[in-house]
Design an enzyme around this catalytic site. Structure first.
Site, PDB file in Angstrom:
ATOM      1  N   ASP A 133       0.797  -1.234   0.000  1.00 26.21           N
ATOM      2  CA  ASP A 133       0.000   0.000   0.000  1.00 26.21           C
ATOM      3  C   ASP A 133       0.831   1.286   0.000  1.00 26.21           C
ATOM      4  O   ASP A 133       0.311   2.358  -0.262  1.00 26.21           O
ATOM      5  CB  ASP A 133      -0.948   0.024   1.211  1.00 26.21           C
ATOM      6  CG  ASP A 133      -0.216   0.053   2.549  1.00 26.21           C
ATOM      7  OD1 ASP A 133       1.027  -0.041   2.559  1.00 26.21           O
ATOM      8  OD2 ASP A 133      -0.890   0.144   3.597  1.00 26.21           O
ATOM      9  N   HIS A 134       2.120   1.198   0.297  1.00 27.17           N
ATOM     10  CA  HIS A 134       2.922   2.407   0.508  1.00 27.17           C
ATOM     11  C   HIS A 134       3.672   2.906  -0.724  1.00 27.17           C
ATOM     12  O   HIS A 134       4.137   4.045  -0.728  1.00 27.17           O
ATOM     13  CB  HIS A 134       3.944   2.167   1.625  1.00 27.17           C
ATOM     14  CG  HIS A 134       3.453   2.507   2.991  1.00 27.17           C
ATOM     15  ND1 HIS A 134       2.318   1.959   3.547  1.00 27.17           N
ATOM     16  CD2 HIS A 134       3.948   3.349   3.941  1.00 27.17           C
ATOM     17  CE1 HIS A 134       2.144   2.437   4.763  1.00 27.17           C
ATOM     18  NE2 HIS A 134       3.119   3.293   5.027  1.00 27.17           N
ATOM     19  N   ASP A 198       3.588  -0.778  11.328  1.00 27.02           N
ATOM     20  CA  ASP A 198       3.113   0.551  10.948  1.00 27.02           C
ATOM     21  C   ASP A 198       2.497   1.172  12.190  1.00 27.02           C
ATOM     22  O   ASP A 198       1.781   0.494  12.942  1.00 27.02           O
ATOM     23  CB  ASP A 198       2.078   0.461   9.830  1.00 27.02           C
ATOM     24  CG  ASP A 198       1.751   1.833   9.253  1.00 27.02           C
ATOM     25  OD1 ASP A 198       2.302   2.181   8.196  1.00 27.02           O
ATOM     26  OD2 ASP A 198       0.943   2.553   9.864  1.00 27.02           O
ATOM     27  N   ARG A 677       8.681   3.384  11.450  1.00 23.79           N
ATOM     28  CA  ARG A 677       9.776   2.980  10.565  1.00 23.79           C
ATOM     29  C   ARG A 677      11.094   2.777  11.309  1.00 23.79           C
ATOM     30  O   ARG A 677      11.673   3.688  11.886  1.00 23.79           O
ATOM     31  CB  ARG A 677       9.946   3.977   9.417  1.00 23.79           C
ATOM     32  CG  ARG A 677      10.437   5.340   9.787  1.00 23.79           C
ATOM     33  CD  ARG A 677      10.309   6.317   8.630  1.00 23.79           C
ATOM     34  NE  ARG A 677       8.915   6.614   8.352  1.00 23.79           N
ATOM     35  CZ  ARG A 677       8.479   7.740   7.801  1.00 23.79           C
ATOM     36  NH1 ARG A 677       9.339   8.670   7.452  1.00 23.79           N
ATOM     37  NH2 ARG A 677       7.198   7.946   7.575  1.00 23.79           N
TER      38      ARG A 677
END
Length: 789
Positions: A133-134, A198, A677
């Site tokens: 998705d990123h 995430d 992250r």
């Protein structure tokens, strides 16, 4: 055998099959096995919900503590590795936990899977998934952007797909949707403990789960079958009374809470919502609230199981999970009389629509005030772009309420004055809003439907309407609005609010418009006022599953090849970090002393850098390029203490590494706020960093630093931040006696030859000290594997 008899399941299965006969059911296919066990997900029919174990653990802990338990405690303690012996003290002890599953988005999954490969294990120990998705950049619109992303990112997608197949991880292809929406639709359930790579993993708390954002190394622990460590969270209770109505939405609840607690007020705590007002909020609305709990530093957020969750489970093909949850409901709600560490009360009947920003998600304003505040502060009041969607607000209900506002404008001949974009949360949401006409209404009012992905929310936005450095305002239904977050322009003033407010403001084109009181002028010259939007929380028909976008892992992936080219610029196999040499860290140089807010966006920028998330050396070229240097007030400009020349932060770090010089970073409050992250921890370690000293850390980042063998330390006296200057040298002494709860000494050597000593605190426990000594948590894992074999 569980609580259901086989005949009951057979009858229920027969009726479900009859109702769904002839209709392809993919995302929402019911999980109705002809046994008395209920699967966690229809994608994993052999992995079952174990409420019996949850119940057993809760009873052991309740007897030990001899007090009522909050919902958070029930689920967390219900997943203890050893509930009979685990020391439990909120805010102090470290818990060893056994989460039920792991979820990874593609940007973080690369490093997580590279670390898992490095571990040498043949297969994941718990159900795990990867979600693409990123890496999809918003540019021209959904289909075109998706095709472009598949072409540009083919190497990475192939790596993730083949690694998933080899190690038993489910793979959601690009275009499937945003990880958190997919989890809500398919994997979260009341009482689950899920960790995700995430920071917005807490979204799953809207379905009654404890879902926690972590770094990739934490995910590797769980996938390896190792107990996962978490500092025992405090519990902040938010009591909701009254009922949402009018323009007020679930988003306003968390925008209000963010204004109260600030970006670090939830650190080390779980936010637990309770009270009679809970029942006025839809399941996806509860998910919105939990999602943005990440912006106040909370470990996670959770709502108690109720009828709204049951309704959502049924609509997403999981009526059997709802029926099982009904039987165990006493363990999925807080005990009467349970105690919270802090309580906030919000009357939903009095809650007004909010808009937060710019530059920080906790700067809360009522929508009615924002126009005047913006004029006073000199913020641009004209709105250049309105953006709805993201993992926070892309549900069917969100799209419906936005469409209800847009439909009124169209009826009066109006379209959006601002640019307007729409991001569906999943392929299921996209297909359903297309079928039900919402997408077309939003297009008709001037909107562009983007791909089912994160897009502009995380900086994946090829923005063309302004130049970098041009002062402007955007309004979004996203969760973060840090400087440069969405478009890499530090002069973009980003505000976060609900999708329906974004839509109304985009139609008006100005922050000075209050839809509750102000009028618009239709194409016929007549004035009209928008009515508060009303929309179904779930579709009247079944969800349309859309395209098939899931890849099951094979039963045996041992023969699967995972290709990582040694010449790749996007993927790089990992080399172990060096072990601690047993000595104190002496005469370290200061790479940078950071001034003010330093989020993970400042430490490891996203946007165009996302393409290097699988290549540690390449992505390390963005290390701290957004942080402000106290010495000159500039970003990405630091003094090289060996040459006395100013240059970029990564170049200076590489020079120190080449010269064999260890270095440290000095930070301010809540250092590492934002994303999960772990690259923000991997990069300084890779380039020779050893210590990060701050006034305070964000939870996930502090853990990530420990995992990579760095020392995250805090000033015993925050005022000591002012004693250290960028030209000083630092020594950390006492590492031979490094122990939990024992402060370390820092000797500051000034250029004039004088020196002073300050004390530094840490939160390491015994196993985390072993991570440091071994060089990283992964190194320690491999040491233990070698000993056991």
């Amino acid at each position: 055998m569980g609580i259901y008899s086989v005949p009951y399941l057979l009858i229920l299965s027969f009726f479900q099959h009859a109702l769904n006969s002839g209709i392809r059911r993919y995302h929402v296919a019911p999980v109705l096995c002809q046994r008395a066990k209920v699967a966690m997900s229809h994608f994993e029919p052999n992995e079952h919900i174990n409420y019996e174990k949850l119940e057993k653990n809760i009873n052991i802990v309740r007897k030990r503590l001899d007090r009522p338990l909050t919902l958070s405690e029930k689920i967390v303690y219900g997943h203890l590795d050893d509930p009979a012996k685990q020391e439990i003290e909120r805010g102090k002890t470290y818990l060893r936990l056994r989460p039920d599953r792991v979820a990874m988005q593609d940007a973080t999954a690369q490093m997580a899977m590279l670390q898992f490969i490095s571990s040498g294990l043949p297969k994941v120990a718990v159900p795990s998934t990867i979600h693409c998705d990123h890496l999809i950049e918003a540019q021209l619109g959904g289909e075109k952007d998706l095709r472009r992303a598949k072409d540009i990112n083919q190497e990475v997608y192939n790596f993730l797909a083949t690694a998933g197949a080899k190690y038993g991880v489910g793979f959601w292809k690009p275009g499937s949707g945003i990880i958190h929406q997919i989890i809500l639709e398919n994997y979260s359930y009341p009482g689950v403990m899920l960790i995700g790579t995430d920071s917005h993993t807490p979204n799953g708390g809207g379905l009654g789960g404890i879902c926690i954002g972590v770094g990739g190394a934490d995910a590797v622990d769980v996938m390896a079958g190792i107990p996962w460590e978490l500092k025992c969270p405090k519990v902040i209770g938010v009591k909701l009374t009254g009922k949402l109505s009018g323009w007020s939405s679930p988003k306003d609840v968390i925008l209000k809470v963010a204004g109260i607690l600030t970006v670090k007020g939830g650190t080390g705590a779980i936010i637990e919502y309770h009270g009679p007002g809970v029942d006025s909020i839809s399941c996806t609305g509860m998910a919105t609230i939990c999602n943005m709990g990440a912006e106040i530093g909370a470990t996670t957020s959770v709502f108690p199981y109720n009828a709204r969750m049951k309704k959502y489970l049924g609509k997403t093909g999981r009526a059997d999970i709802a029926a099982l949850a009904d039987e165990f409901q006493q363990h999925l709600v807080p005990d009467s009389g349970c105690q919270y560490d802090q309580v906030i009360e919000i009357n939903l009947s009095e809650l007004k629509p909010h808009i937060n920003g710019p530059f920080t998600p906790d700067l809360a304003h009522p929508v009615s005030d924002i126009g005047a505040v913006a004029e006073k502060e000199g913020w641009p009041v004209d709105i250049r772009v309105g953006l709805i969607g993201s993992c926070t607000n892309s549900s069917y209900e969100d799209m419906g309420r936005s469409a209800a506002v847009a439909k009124q404008a169209l009826a009066h001949g109006l379209k959006c004055k601002s640019m307007f974009t729409i991001t569906p949360g999943s392929e299921q949401i996209r297909a359903t809003i297309e079928r039900d006409g919402y997408a077309q209404i939003l297009r008709d009012v001037g909107g562009l439907v983007l791909a089912n992905a994160c897009g502009p929310c995380i900086g994946q936005w090829d923005r063309k309407d302004i130049k970098k450095g041009e002062k402007n305002t955007i309004v979004t239904s996203y969760n973060r609005n840090f400087t440069g977050r969405n478009d890499a322009n530090p002069e973009t003033h980003a505000f976060v609010t609900s999708p329906e407010i974004v839509t109304a403001l985009s139609i008006a084109g100005t922050l000075k418009f209050n839809p509750e009181t102000d009028y618009l002028t239709g194409s016929d010259g007549k004035k009209f006022k928008l009515e508060a939007p009303d929309a179904d929380e779930l579709p009247k028909l079944e969800f349309d599953p859309g395209q098939d976008t899931y890849q099951y892992p094979p039963k045996d992936g041992s023969g699967q090849h995972v290709d990582v080219s040694p010449t790749s610029q996007r993927l790089q196999l990992l080399e172990p970090f060096d072990k601690w040499d047993g000595k104190d860290l002496e005469d370290m140089l200061i790479l940078i002393k950071v001034k003010g807010k330093c989020t993970t966006d400042h430490i490891s920028a996203a946007g165009p850098w996302l393409k290097f998330r699988g290549h540690l050396d390449n992505i390390s070229n963005n290390l701290l390029i957004g942080a402000i240097n106290t010495e000159n007030g500039k970003a990405n400009s630091v003094r090289n203490a060996l040459t006395q020349e100013f240059g970029p932060v990564p170049d200076t770090a590489r020079y120190y590494k080449k010269m064999g010089v260890k270095w440290a970073v000095i930070g301010d409050e809540n250092y590492g706020e934002g994303s999960s992250r772990e690259h923000a921890a991997l990069e300084p370690r890779h380039l020779g960093g050893r210590v990060i000293i701050t006034k305070s850390f964000a939870r996930i980042h502090e853990t990530n630093l420990k995992k990579q063998g760095l020392l995250p330390l805090t000033f015993a006296d925050p005022a000591d931040y002012n004693k250290i200057h960028p030209v000083d040298k630092l020594s950390i002494v006492g590492l031979a006696d490094f122990a939990p709860g024992k402060p370390l000494k820092c000797i500051i050597k000034h250029p004039n030859g004088s020196q002073e000593t300050i004390m530094l605190n840490h939160t390491f426990n015994e196993s985390q000290i072993e991570w440091f000594q071994a060089g990283s948590a992964l190194n320690r894992m491999k040491e233990l594997q070698q000993k056991s074999s």
